[in-house]
Design a protein around this motif. Structure first.
Motif, PDB file in Angstrom:
ATOM      1  N   ASN A 211       0.810  -1.325   0.082  1.00 49.77           N
ATOM      2  CA  ASN A 211       0.120  -0.069   0.021  1.00 49.77           C
ATOM      3  C   ASN A 211       0.861   1.280   0.067  1.00 49.77           C
ATOM      4  OD1 ASN A 211      -2.416  -1.275  -0.094  1.00 49.77           O
ATOM      5  ND2 ASN A 211      -2.655  -1.165   2.200  1.00 49.77           N
ATOM      6  N   LEU A 212       1.944   1.197   0.768  1.00 50.24           N
ATOM      7  CA  LEU A 212       2.730   2.402   0.675  1.00 50.24           C
ATOM      8  C   LEU A 212       3.776   2.553  -0.310  1.00 50.24           C
ATOM      9  CD1 LEU A 212       3.770   2.289   4.579  1.00 50.24           C
ATOM     10  CD2 LEU A 212       2.174   3.689   3.507  1.00 50.24           C
ATOM     11  N   ALA A 213       3.764   1.450  -1.245  1.00 43.83           N
ATOM     12  CA  ALA A 213       4.805   1.515  -2.441  1.00 43.83           C
ATOM     13  C   ALA A 213       4.260   2.510  -3.260  1.00 43.83           C
ATOM     14  CB  ALA A 213       4.925   0.204  -2.869  1.00 43.83           C
ATOM     15  N   PRO A 214       5.352   3.156  -3.914  1.00 48.56           N
ATOM     16  CA  PRO A 214       4.902   4.161  -5.047  1.00 48.56           C
ATOM     17  C   PRO A 214       4.607   3.350  -6.626  1.00 48.56           C
ATOM     18  CG  PRO A 214       7.183   4.280  -4.868  1.00 48.56           C
ATOM     19  CD  PRO A 214       6.753   3.416  -3.694  1.00 48.56           C
ATOM     20  N   TYR A 215       4.153   3.919  -7.475  1.00 45.86           N
ATOM     21  CA  TYR A 215       3.962   3.240  -8.788  1.00 45.86           C
ATOM     22  C   TYR A 215       5.524   3.548  -9.507  1.00 45.86           C
ATOM     23  CZ  TYR A 215      -0.769   1.704  -9.049  1.00 45.86           C
ATOM     24  OH  TYR A 215      -1.825   1.351  -8.939  1.00 45.86           O
TER      25      TYR A 215
END
Length: 394
Positions: A211-215
Protein backbone atom coordinates in the motif's frame (compact mmCIF):
# COMPACT_ATOMS: atom_id res chain seq x y z
CA UNK A 1 6.41 -14.99 -35.85
CA UNK A 2 9.78 -15.88 -37.39
CA UNK A 3 12.59 -16.01 -34.86
CA UNK A 4 16.01 -17.58 -34.29
CA UNK A 5 16.45 -20.40 -31.78
CA UNK A 6 17.33 -18.39 -28.69
CA UNK A 7 16.09 -18.84 -25.08
CA UNK A 8 17.44 -15.44 -24.03
CA UNK A 9 15.19 -13.06 -25.99
CA UNK A 10 11.58 -13.02 -24.72
CA UNK A 11 11.07 -16.76 -25.31
CA UNK A 12 7.33 -16.73 -24.47
CA UNK A 13 6.49 -13.93 -26.88
CA UNK A 14 3.55 -14.61 -29.20
CA UNK A 15 1.53 -12.40 -31.53
CA UNK A 16 -1.18 -11.97 -28.89
CA UNK A 17 1.40 -10.44 -26.52
CA UNK A 18 2.42 -7.90 -29.14
CA UNK A 19 -1.25 -7.02 -29.67
CA UNK A 20 -1.71 -6.69 -25.90
CA UNK A 21 1.24 -4.30 -25.69
CA UNK A 22 -0.23 -2.15 -28.48
CA UNK A 23 -3.58 -2.14 -26.69
CA UNK A 24 -2.06 -0.85 -23.46
CA UNK A 25 0.08 1.75 -25.23
CA UNK A 26 -3.09 3.13 -26.79
CA UNK A 27 -4.85 3.23 -23.39
CA UNK A 28 -2.97 6.00 -21.54
CA UNK A 29 -5.51 6.26 -18.70
CA UNK A 30 -4.95 2.58 -17.81
CA UNK A 31 -1.16 2.59 -17.75
CA UNK A 32 -0.68 2.65 -13.97
CA UNK A 33 -4.02 2.01 -12.30
CA UNK A 34 -6.74 -0.48 -13.13
CA UNK A 35 -8.08 -3.91 -12.25
CA UNK A 36 -5.43 -6.22 -13.67
CA UNK A 37 -2.94 -6.29 -10.78
CA UNK A 38 -5.80 -7.49 -8.59
CA UNK A 39 -6.79 -10.04 -11.24
CA UNK A 40 -3.26 -11.45 -11.20
CA UNK A 41 -3.37 -11.69 -7.40
CA UNK A 42 -6.76 -13.43 -7.53
CA UNK A 43 -5.39 -15.87 -10.11
CA UNK A 44 -2.65 -16.87 -7.67
CA UNK A 45 -4.90 -17.20 -4.61
CA UNK A 46 -7.30 -19.36 -6.63
CA UNK A 47 -4.75 -21.54 -8.43
CA UNK A 48 -2.51 -22.07 -5.40
CA UNK A 49 -5.33 -22.23 -2.83
CA UNK A 50 -3.67 -19.62 -0.63
CA UNK A 51 -5.08 -16.79 1.44
CA UNK A 52 -2.85 -13.97 0.23
CA UNK A 53 -1.15 -12.92 -3.00
CA UNK A 54 0.54 -9.57 -3.64
CA UNK A 55 2.04 -8.20 -6.84
CA UNK A 56 5.00 -5.86 -7.22
CA UNK A 57 6.87 -4.29 -10.11
CA UNK A 58 9.56 -7.00 -9.84
CA UNK A 59 10.14 -10.34 -8.13
CA UNK A 60 13.08 -8.94 -6.17
CA UNK A 61 10.70 -6.34 -4.71
CA UNK A 62 8.31 -9.11 -3.68
CA UNK A 63 11.22 -10.82 -1.93
CA UNK A 64 12.19 -7.56 -0.23
CA UNK A 65 8.62 -7.15 1.03
CA UNK A 66 8.57 -10.66 2.54
CA UNK A 67 11.93 -10.25 4.26
CA UNK A 68 11.02 -6.80 5.60
CA UNK A 69 7.61 -8.00 6.77
CA UNK A 70 9.34 -10.77 8.70
CA UNK A 71 11.70 -8.25 10.31
CA UNK A 72 14.95 -9.08 8.51
CA UNK A 73 17.37 -6.24 9.11
CA UNK A 74 21.00 -5.28 9.70
CA UNK A 75 23.31 -8.10 10.87
CA UNK A 76 20.72 -10.82 10.15
CA UNK A 77 21.74 -13.67 7.85
CA UNK A 78 19.77 -15.27 5.03
CA UNK A 79 20.80 -18.57 3.46
CA UNK A 80 20.86 -18.47 -0.36
CA UNK A 81 22.30 -21.00 -2.78
CA UNK A 82 25.50 -20.05 -4.58
CA UNK A 83 24.09 -21.11 -7.97
CA UNK A 84 21.66 -18.26 -8.63
CA UNK A 85 21.44 -14.68 -9.93
CA UNK A 86 22.10 -11.35 -8.23
CA UNK A 87 18.40 -10.44 -8.18
CA UNK A 88 17.92 -12.97 -5.35
CA UNK A 89 20.70 -11.45 -3.27
CA UNK A 90 19.96 -7.77 -3.89
CA UNK A 91 16.94 -7.47 -1.51
CA UNK A 92 18.94 -9.06 1.32
CA UNK A 93 21.73 -6.53 0.89
CA UNK A 94 19.23 -3.67 0.51
CA UNK A 95 17.84 -4.52 3.96
CA UNK A 96 21.33 -4.45 5.47
CA UNK A 97 21.35 -8.21 6.04
CA UNK A 98 24.01 -10.67 4.95
CA UNK A 99 23.53 -13.39 2.31
CA UNK A 100 25.21 -16.65 3.32
CA UNK A 101 25.95 -18.80 0.28
CA UNK A 102 25.19 -22.50 0.37
CA UNK A 103 26.44 -25.18 -2.03
CA UNK A 104 24.00 -27.05 -4.25
CA UNK A 105 22.97 -30.64 -4.86
CA UNK A 106 24.32 -32.20 -8.07
CA UNK A 107 20.90 -33.52 -9.15
CA UNK A 108 18.44 -30.79 -8.18
CA UNK A 109 20.83 -27.84 -8.72
CA UNK A 110 19.21 -26.49 -5.56
CA UNK A 111 20.35 -25.97 -1.98
CA UNK A 112 22.34 -28.82 -0.42
CA UNK A 113 20.87 -29.89 2.92
CA UNK A 114 24.15 -30.76 4.64
CA UNK A 115 25.90 -27.54 3.63
CA UNK A 116 22.85 -25.50 4.67
CA UNK A 117 22.86 -27.24 8.04
CA UNK A 118 26.53 -26.32 8.54
CA UNK A 119 26.00 -22.67 7.65
CA UNK A 120 23.12 -21.90 10.01
CA UNK A 121 24.23 -19.61 12.84
CA UNK A 122 22.57 -17.66 15.64
CA UNK A 123 22.22 -14.78 13.18
CA UNK A 124 20.36 -16.83 10.55
CA UNK A 125 16.75 -15.72 10.16
CA UNK A 126 15.62 -17.12 6.79
CA UNK A 127 16.30 -19.62 4.01
CA UNK A 128 15.49 -19.07 0.34
CA UNK A 129 14.97 -22.39 -1.45
CA UNK A 130 15.22 -22.05 -5.22
CA UNK A 131 13.51 -24.50 -7.58
CA UNK A 132 16.19 -24.20 -10.26
CA UNK A 133 14.87 -24.49 -13.83
CA UNK A 134 11.63 -25.82 -12.32
CA UNK A 135 13.27 -28.82 -10.61
CA UNK A 136 11.89 -29.16 -7.06
CA UNK A 137 14.51 -28.43 -4.42
CA UNK A 138 14.91 -30.46 -1.24
CA UNK A 139 11.56 -29.33 0.14
CA UNK A 140 11.38 -31.94 2.89
CA UNK A 141 14.97 -31.62 4.11
CA UNK A 142 15.27 -27.83 3.95
CA UNK A 143 11.72 -27.45 5.27
CA UNK A 144 12.58 -29.56 8.30
CA UNK A 145 15.77 -27.57 8.82
CA UNK A 146 13.84 -24.29 8.76
CA UNK A 147 11.24 -25.57 11.20
CA UNK A 148 13.78 -26.95 13.67
CA UNK A 149 15.67 -23.65 13.73
CA UNK A 150 12.57 -21.41 13.67
CA UNK A 151 13.58 -19.84 10.34
CA UNK A 152 11.46 -18.17 7.67
CA UNK A 153 11.34 -20.42 4.60
CA UNK A 154 10.80 -18.78 1.21
CA UNK A 155 10.41 -20.79 -1.98
CA UNK A 156 11.97 -19.07 -4.99
CA UNK A 157 9.63 -20.05 -7.84
CA UNK A 158 11.09 -17.59 -10.35
CA UNK A 159 11.61 -20.46 -12.83
CA UNK A 160 8.28 -22.23 -12.45
CA UNK A 161 4.55 -21.60 -12.21
CA UNK A 162 2.45 -24.73 -11.87
CA UNK A 163 5.10 -27.33 -11.09
CA UNK A 164 4.37 -29.93 -8.41
CA UNK A 165 6.08 -32.16 -5.88
CA UNK A 166 4.14 -35.20 -4.65
CA UNK A 167 0.96 -33.76 -6.19
CA UNK A 168 1.30 -30.49 -4.29
CA UNK A 169 2.17 -27.24 -6.06
CA UNK A 170 5.62 -25.74 -5.70
CA UNK A 171 5.20 -22.53 -3.75
CA UNK A 172 2.85 -24.03 -1.14
CA UNK A 173 5.41 -25.81 1.04
CA UNK A 174 6.79 -22.71 2.74
CA UNK A 175 5.95 -19.57 4.70
CA UNK A 176 5.94 -17.61 1.44
CA UNK A 177 6.83 -18.09 -2.22
CA UNK A 178 8.12 -15.65 -4.83
CA UNK A 179 7.24 -15.72 -8.55
CA UNK A 180 8.83 -13.76 -11.38
CA UNK A 181 7.27 -12.35 -14.54
CA UNK A 182 10.60 -11.28 -16.04
CA UNK A 183 11.54 -11.29 -19.71
CA UNK A 184 12.62 -14.93 -19.85
CA UNK A 185 10.65 -16.57 -17.05
CA UNK A 186 7.70 -18.98 -16.98
CA UNK A 187 5.43 -16.11 -18.00
CA UNK A 188 6.48 -12.59 -18.87
CA UNK A 189 5.23 -9.05 -18.53
CA UNK A 190 8.83 -7.84 -19.10
CA UNK A 191 9.01 -6.95 -15.38
CA UNK A 192 6.82 -8.02 -12.48
CA UNK A 193 6.54 -10.45 -9.61
CA UNK A 194 4.28 -11.82 -6.92
CA UNK A 195 4.41 -13.33 -3.46
CA UNK A 196 1.93 -15.80 -1.97
CA UNK A 197 1.43 -16.85 1.65
CA UNK A 198 -1.06 -18.41 4.03
CA UNK A 199 0.45 -16.66 7.04
CA UNK A 200 -2.02 -13.99 8.20
CA UNK A 201 0.54 -11.93 10.14
CA UNK A 202 2.99 -11.99 7.23
CA UNK A 203 0.23 -11.25 4.73
CA UNK A 204 -1.05 -8.21 6.59
CA UNK A 205 2.45 -6.75 6.88
CA UNK A 206 3.20 -7.33 3.18
CA UNK A 207 -0.11 -5.64 2.33
CA UNK A 208 0.96 -2.53 4.27
CA UNK A 209 4.27 -2.47 2.41
CA UNK A 210 2.45 -2.78 -0.91
CA UNK A 211 0.00 0.00 0.00
CA UNK A 212 2.83 2.40 0.83
CA UNK A 213 4.83 1.57 -2.30
CA UNK A 214 4.77 4.09 -5.18
CA UNK A 215 4.09 3.25 -8.81
CA UNK A 216 7.05 3.22 -11.21
CA UNK A 217 7.23 6.23 -13.50
CA UNK A 218 4.91 6.27 -16.52
CA UNK A 219 7.91 6.63 -18.84
CA UNK A 220 9.47 3.46 -17.37
CA UNK A 221 6.23 1.51 -17.84
CA UNK A 222 5.98 2.69 -21.45
CA UNK A 223 9.52 1.44 -22.05
CA UNK A 224 8.44 -2.01 -20.87
CA UNK A 225 5.31 -1.94 -23.04
CA UNK A 226 7.41 -1.19 -26.11
CA UNK A 227 9.70 -4.12 -25.29
CA UNK A 228 7.49 -6.91 -26.77
CA UNK A 229 6.93 -4.87 -29.93
CA UNK A 230 10.59 -4.01 -30.44
CA UNK A 231 11.62 -7.56 -29.54
CA UNK A 232 9.44 -8.99 -32.32
CA UNK A 233 11.31 -6.78 -34.79
CA UNK A 234 14.70 -7.74 -33.34
CA UNK A 235 13.86 -11.45 -33.45
CA UNK A 236 12.87 -11.20 -37.11
CA UNK A 237 16.09 -9.34 -37.95
CA UNK A 238 18.11 -11.99 -36.10
CA UNK A 239 16.22 -14.62 -38.10
CA UNK A 240 17.31 -12.90 -41.32
CA UNK A 241 20.87 -12.13 -40.29
CA UNK A 242 22.83 -12.06 -37.00
CA UNK A 243 24.51 -8.78 -37.88
CA UNK A 244 21.16 -7.09 -38.52
CA UNK A 245 19.84 -8.37 -35.18
CA UNK A 246 22.87 -7.14 -33.24
CA UNK A 247 22.82 -3.79 -35.02
CA UNK A 248 19.14 -3.26 -34.18
CA UNK A 249 19.82 -3.92 -30.48
CA UNK A 250 22.77 -1.50 -30.52
CA UNK A 251 20.73 1.28 -32.14
CA UNK A 252 17.67 0.79 -29.90
CA UNK A 253 19.86 0.87 -26.78
CA UNK A 254 21.59 4.03 -27.97
CA UNK A 255 18.29 5.88 -28.36
CA UNK A 256 16.99 4.56 -25.03
CA UNK A 257 14.15 2.33 -26.29
CA UNK A 258 15.80 -0.79 -24.87
CA UNK A 259 17.10 -0.73 -21.32
CA UNK A 260 19.02 -3.30 -19.33
CA UNK A 261 16.86 -5.71 -17.29
CA UNK A 262 17.54 -3.94 -14.00
CA UNK A 263 15.24 -2.44 -11.38
CA UNK A 264 15.37 -1.30 -7.77
CA UNK A 265 14.80 -3.81 -4.96
CA UNK A 266 12.68 -1.26 -3.09
CA UNK A 267 8.98 -2.13 -3.49
CA UNK A 268 6.91 -0.49 -6.23
CA UNK A 269 3.33 -1.22 -7.20
CA UNK A 270 2.65 -3.42 -10.22
CA UNK A 271 1.27 -1.28 -13.03
CA UNK A 272 -2.11 -2.18 -14.54
CA UNK A 273 -0.73 -2.32 -18.08
CA UNK A 274 2.05 -4.81 -17.30
CA UNK A 275 -0.37 -6.83 -15.18
CA UNK A 276 -2.60 -7.04 -18.27
CA UNK A 277 0.28 -8.69 -20.15
CA UNK A 278 0.92 -11.10 -17.27
CA UNK A 279 -2.74 -12.03 -16.86
CA UNK A 280 -2.94 -13.00 -20.52
CA UNK A 281 0.03 -15.35 -20.18
CA UNK A 282 -1.15 -16.78 -16.85
CA UNK A 283 -4.29 -17.91 -18.64
CA UNK A 284 -2.05 -19.76 -21.12
CA UNK A 285 0.34 -21.23 -18.53
CA UNK A 286 -1.02 -24.77 -18.88
CA UNK A 287 -0.36 -24.63 -22.63
CA UNK A 288 3.14 -23.28 -21.97
CA UNK A 289 3.89 -26.01 -19.44
CA UNK A 290 2.61 -28.82 -21.66
CA UNK A 291 4.78 -27.51 -24.51
CA UNK A 292 7.81 -27.49 -22.19
CA UNK A 293 7.05 -31.05 -21.11
CA UNK A 294 6.70 -32.26 -24.71
CA UNK A 295 10.04 -30.68 -25.62
CA UNK A 296 11.75 -32.27 -22.61
CA UNK A 297 10.40 -35.72 -23.48
CA UNK A 298 11.74 -35.39 -27.01
CA UNK A 299 15.20 -34.43 -25.75
CA UNK A 300 15.15 -37.30 -23.24
CA UNK A 301 14.10 -39.83 -25.88
CA UNK A 302 16.69 -38.77 -28.45
CA UNK A 303 19.68 -37.83 -26.27
CA UNK A 304 19.63 -40.43 -23.50
CA UNK A 305 22.62 -42.29 -25.02
CA UNK A 306 24.83 -39.19 -24.96
CA UNK A 307 26.85 -38.44 -21.84
CA UNK A 308 25.23 -35.06 -21.15
CA UNK A 309 23.88 -35.56 -17.61
CA UNK A 310 20.44 -34.84 -19.04
CA UNK A 311 17.73 -34.88 -16.34
CA UNK A 312 15.39 -37.87 -16.27
CA UNK A 313 12.44 -36.69 -14.20
CA UNK A 314 9.55 -34.91 -15.89
CA UNK A 315 9.13 -31.27 -14.89
CA UNK A 316 8.07 -28.08 -16.65
CA UNK A 317 11.67 -27.09 -17.30
CA UNK A 318 12.24 -23.39 -17.93
CA UNK A 319 15.52 -24.48 -19.50
CA UNK A 320 16.94 -27.99 -19.66
CA UNK A 321 20.37 -28.28 -18.02
CA UNK A 322 23.13 -30.47 -19.39
CA UNK A 323 26.76 -30.66 -18.27
CA UNK A 324 29.55 -30.71 -20.83
CA UNK A 325 33.30 -30.28 -21.02
CA UNK A 326 34.59 -27.29 -23.00
CA UNK A 327 31.17 -25.69 -23.21
CA UNK A 328 32.46 -22.60 -25.03
CA UNK A 329 33.31 -24.82 -27.99
CA UNK A 330 29.76 -26.19 -27.99
CA UNK A 331 28.28 -22.67 -27.76
CA UNK A 332 30.41 -21.61 -30.73
CA UNK A 333 29.38 -24.68 -32.77
CA UNK A 334 25.70 -23.84 -32.35
CA UNK A 335 26.11 -20.09 -32.74
CA UNK A 336 27.68 -20.58 -36.17
CA UNK A 337 24.42 -22.28 -37.12
CA UNK A 338 22.31 -19.40 -35.76
CA UNK A 339 21.28 -21.36 -32.65
CA UNK A 340 21.88 -19.92 -29.18
CA UNK A 341 22.11 -22.11 -26.09
CA UNK A 342 21.68 -20.77 -22.56
CA UNK A 343 24.36 -20.43 -19.88
CA UNK A 344 22.45 -20.05 -16.59
CA UNK A 345 24.45 -19.88 -14.35
CA UNK A 346 27.92 -19.55 -15.78
CA UNK A 347 29.50 -18.57 -12.46
CA UNK A 348 28.70 -18.65 -8.76
CA UNK A 349 26.92 -15.55 -7.54
CA UNK A 350 29.84 -14.12 -5.56
CA UNK A 351 33.53 -14.63 -6.55
CA UNK A 352 34.56 -14.27 -2.89
CA UNK A 353 32.98 -17.66 -2.05
CA UNK A 354 35.17 -19.67 -4.45
CA UNK A 355 36.31 -22.79 -2.63
CA UNK A 356 33.39 -22.89 -0.22
CA UNK A 357 30.74 -24.16 -2.68
CA UNK A 358 32.62 -26.69 -4.86
CA UNK A 359 29.60 -28.35 -6.50
CA UNK A 360 28.14 -25.01 -7.57
CA UNK A 361 31.52 -23.89 -8.88
CA UNK A 362 32.05 -27.09 -10.86
CA UNK A 363 28.56 -27.06 -12.39
CA UNK A 364 28.87 -23.38 -13.33
CA UNK A 365 31.92 -24.28 -15.44
CA UNK A 366 30.09 -27.05 -17.30
CA UNK A 367 26.42 -26.09 -17.52
CA UNK A 368 24.62 -25.50 -20.79
CA UNK A 369 20.86 -24.87 -21.12
CA UNK A 370 18.96 -26.50 -23.96
CA UNK A 371 16.03 -24.33 -25.10
CA UNK A 372 12.60 -25.53 -23.96
CA UNK A 373 10.46 -22.42 -24.32
CA UNK A 374 6.82 -22.89 -25.41
CA UNK A 375 7.13 -21.04 -28.72
CA UNK A 376 9.97 -23.33 -29.89
CA UNK A 377 8.72 -25.49 -32.79
CA UNK A 378 9.42 -29.22 -32.48
CA UNK A 379 11.24 -29.14 -35.82
CA UNK A 380 13.72 -26.74 -34.20
CA UNK A 381 14.07 -29.05 -31.19
CA UNK A 382 14.86 -31.85 -33.62
CA UNK A 383 17.45 -29.60 -35.28
CA UNK A 384 19.16 -29.09 -31.90
CA UNK A 385 19.09 -32.83 -31.26
CA UNK A 386 20.61 -33.62 -34.66
CA UNK A 387 23.38 -31.07 -34.15
CA UNK A 388 24.19 -32.47 -30.71
CA UNK A 389 24.44 -35.96 -32.15
CA UNK A 390 26.66 -34.69 -34.96
CA UNK A 391 28.81 -32.71 -32.53
CA UNK A 392 29.44 -35.79 -30.40
CA UNK A 393 30.01 -37.95 -33.47
CA UNK A 394 27.01 -40.14 -32.78
Amino acid sequence: MKRPINPNISPNLENVDIANAFKMISSPFSILQGSYAKKVETWFTKNFSVSYAFTFAAARQAEYAVLKAYGISKNDEVLVQAFTCFAVVEPIIALGAKPVFVDIDQQTLSMNFLDAQKKISQKTKAIILQHTFGIPGDIEGIGKLAKENNLLLIEDCAHIIGGTYKNKKLGTFSDAAIFSFGRDKAISSVFGGAVITNDKNLGEKIKKIQNLAPYPSISWVYQQLFHPILTSVILYLFFLNNVLGKLSIFVLRKIGLIIKPDITALPQKYSNSLAFLAFSQLNRINEFNQARLTIFKLYRKELSNLNLNLPIEEHFYLRIPILVENKEKLFSYFKKRNIYLGDWYNNVIDPKIVGSCPTAENIAKKIVNLPSYPTLPLKDVQKIITLLKDYYGN
